[in-house]
Design a protein around this motif. Structure first.
Motif: not given
Lengths: 223, 223
Positions: A174-180
């Motif tokens: 998954x490319x956006x773990x921090x944003x999520x």
DNA sequence: CAAATATAATAGTATTACTATTAATTAATA
DNA sequence: TATTAATTAATAGTAATACTATTATATTTG
């Protein structure tokens, strides 16, 4: 667990206070009543003068604990996030499955606090309400970069990072773990606010909680 | 389209101002310089006295247009959301496919404004920055319910509703269209803020935009 | 051109967010 | 136990903020 947590002192960056409010009876009264008053009148109307009257002390006495009310807000919200972090680590530590672990974490982060521990001077129910209504104001300032460098937001950042790591454990592509992770934490506060004041802008209500919504959102993204 | 939009006057609830700032040269100078100054010094430090000095006029003259700086912020942010709404309706009107329509809307809502129209007294690039940094403060107040009743947030609410409807068009079985719509709009502002001040809490940067992230998030939830 | 109306400037007030100084209390030590 | 040191509390003050009331000056309209 509740009994265990009540004795754990949340460690807060000592630059946010001048004198540790946990170190004296007056300090504890400052914390206790600032929570009650900020909840009641909102952060804008809250002043050290009013607090002084309430705790039967003087404005200047409060100033010996906190430089200004902004620092007091940083103290209160740091305490809150530290408390949430403890609950999260405690509750998820023994869960082996990454999916279960993440699910539990989302629950803890997005829940609204219903009952306070009734032991200490800190009312967690009201503090949760304060965080929903006032947390943004602690970082939406011109001093944010300076204060961030001084570590005033480190507990919050650590919490986002923990959640990010759990997301990564579930799906490392998954490319956006921090944003999520930041979306869940900040967004849950927002959904709680909408539920109270703009019900037409949210599906959350008595039946559907922010927990339900974010659990669905996250696992749809990770599957 | 740009040329068309510049003549369109955004209609704002007339209770937020005392005298319509669009109706006089002084009013336009108030808007123009309040945007420049709030961007530069932040909403907290901005005062009508400082604004008066800047526009070569008097504090009390500003008070004849706006009751206080909170109302001025409501005016500016309402204008911004109205402007975004125009762009959104304009750009998506002719798109027949619901998926394409939603995708385009997410782009418009989550983009950061890079160029202002350079015709009017309103600098959209700076106004976008102001919305990112200050919008929450306009509703995180004790007066929110009263002001909501008076319709001060109606443009914003209409925008969320438009987005919700588009989400519903794409997938009418999705259970949280309102929450998802409000998450996108509020969350995009937050991701832009994190990108600037807390880069470790977001995956958004020069390559990955909030648009990319939210498009992925939304279509994962709707498929 | 006079009267009405809108606009601008001046001056003032209550409150806020502090700071500096002094007084009182408590703790440490000789 | 007495004296000193250190901590804590209270008093008094200041500069700035967020307004309001009043007066002066333009501008518009009949």
């Amino acid at each position: 667990m509740k009994y265990l947590l009540q004795d754990l002192k949340v460690r807060i960056n000592d630059k946010v206070y001048i004198k540790d409010p946990e170190s004296s009876a007056l300090g504890k009264r400052i914390i206790e009543h600032s929570i009650l008053m900020i909840d009641e009148m909102g952060f804008e109307s809250f002043t050290f003068k009013k607090l002084g009257v309430k705790i039967g002390s003087n404005e200047s006495s409060v100033y010996r604990y906190f430089e200004n009310k902004h620092k007091l807000l940083l103290y209160l919200t740091s305490w809150y996030w530290g408390w949430i972090e403890y609950q999260l680590v405690f509750a998820t530590n023994s869960i082996p499955k990454p999916e279960q672990k993440l699910k539990k974490s989302i629950e803890i982060i997005t829940q609204s606090i219903k009952q306070d521990s009734s032991f200490s001077h800190i009312n967690e129910v009201l503090l949760n309400k304060i965080v929903i209504n006032e947390y943004s104001k602690s970082y939406l300032t011109k001093e944010v970069d300076k204060e961030n460098k001084e570590g005033y937001f480190s507990i919050y950042k650590r919490l986002v990072t923990r959640l990010k790591d759990m997301i990564h454990e579930v799906n490392d592509t998954y490319a956006y773990p921090s944003s999520l992770a930041s979306t869940i934490i900040e967004g849950a506060l927002h959904q709680h606010f909408l539920k109270e004041h703009f019900p037409s802008l949210t599906d959350c209500n008595n039946k559907i909680t922010p927990s339900t919504y974010y659990t669905d959102l996250v696992f749809n993204s990770l599957k």
